[in-house]
Design a protein around this motif. Sequence first.
Motif, short mmCIF file in Angstrom:
data_model
loop_
_atom_site.label_atom_id
_atom_site.label_comp_id
_atom_site.label_asym_id
_atom_site.label_seq_id
_atom_site.Cartn_x
_atom_site.Cartn_y
_atom_site.Cartn_z
N ARG A 44 1.27 -1.30 0.33
CA ARG A 44 0.25 0.00 0.00
C ARG A 44 0.68 0.78 0.15
O ARG A 44 0.48 2.07 -1.08
CB ARG A 44 -1.09 -0.10 1.06
CG ARG A 44 -2.05 -1.16 0.58
CD ARG A 44 -2.93 -0.66 2.75
NE ARG A 44 -2.72 -1.13 3.56
CZ ARG A 44 -2.93 -2.27 3.53
NH1 ARG A 44 -3.11 -4.10 2.71
NH2 ARG A 44 -2.31 -2.96 4.65
N MET A 67 -6.37 -3.80 -3.60
CA MET A 67 -7.32 -2.41 -2.93
C MET A 67 -8.06 -2.68 -4.04
O MET A 67 -8.09 -2.68 -5.56
CB MET A 67 -7.23 -1.36 -1.86
CG MET A 67 -6.32 -1.98 -1.06
SD MET A 67 -5.34 -0.32 -0.20
CE MET A 67 -6.98 -0.47 0.78
N SER A 68 -9.51 -2.41 -4.07
CA SER A 68 -10.69 -1.68 -4.97
C SER A 68 -10.10 -0.46 -5.07
O SER A 68 -10.02 0.18 -4.48
CB SER A 68 -11.93 -2.30 -4.45
OG SER A 68 -11.98 -1.10 -3.57
N TRP A 70 -12.18 1.97 -5.73
CA TRP A 70 -12.69 2.98 -3.63
C TRP A 70 -11.78 2.69 -2.64
O TRP A 70 -11.97 4.03 -1.56
CB TRP A 70 -14.31 2.26 -3.80
CG TRP A 70 -14.90 2.51 -4.84
CD1 TRP A 70 -15.61 1.67 -5.66
CD2 TRP A 70 -15.14 3.85 -5.41
NE1 TRP A 70 -16.22 2.21 -7.41
CE2 TRP A 70 -15.87 4.07 -7.12
CE3 TRP A 70 -15.67 5.47 -5.12
CZ2 TRP A 70 -17.03 4.72 -7.63
CZ3 TRP A 70 -15.72 6.19 -5.83
CH2 TRP A 70 -16.71 6.22 -7.27
N GLU A 71 -11.58 1.70 -2.30
CA GLU A 71 -10.83 1.64 -0.94
C GLU A 71 -9.40 2.40 -1.02
O GLU A 71 -8.98 2.88 -0.01
CB GLU A 71 -11.10 0.12 -0.81
CG GLU A 71 -11.86 -1.23 -0.65
CD GLU A 71 -11.61 -2.32 -0.37
OE1 GLU A 71 -12.28 -3.48 0.78
OE2 GLU A 71 -10.63 -3.05 -1.35
N ALA A 74 -10.10 6.07 -0.91
CA ALA A 74 -10.60 6.24 0.79
C ALA A 74 -8.70 6.81 1.33
O ALA A 74 -8.45 7.38 2.18
CB ALA A 74 -11.10 5.22 1.28
N LEU A 75 -8.16 4.89 0.96
CA LEU A 75 -6.64 5.71 1.30
C LEU A 75 -6.46 6.69 1.22
O LEU A 75 -5.06 7.16 2.64
CB LEU A 75 -5.78 4.22 1.16
CG LEU A 75 -4.48 4.38 1.95
CD1 LEU A 75 -4.61 3.69 3.54
CD2 LEU A 75 -4.08 2.79 1.56
#
Length: 96
Positions: A44, A67-68, A70-71, A74-75
């Motif tokens: 990440r 990750m998606s 969207w995820e 957000a991160l």
Amino acid sequence: MGTISSRIPDDLEEDLKSYIEEENLDKSTAVRKLLTEGLGDWQREKALKRLEAGETTLSGAAAMADMSVWEFAALAKDRNVMWVSEDHLESDLDDL
């Protein structure tokens, strides 16, 4: 499945023993869990750095981080990483 053997400092071994006791795990499971979490964090962070540097798109960084979109968006927001750039905007919008 591969096998890893490693020498670790005494203080790290004590921390591992505490973790094993608190999580009620055997040593192998505990080490696998910690490696998985640590490598996930590393992936990440690497993806966030590449996104911020403009080396990849939001969707590309999300894929790197497993990750998606969207995820990962957000991160990136939580970490104050700017990901909208003219170079990648159209591609990112298409992927959303």
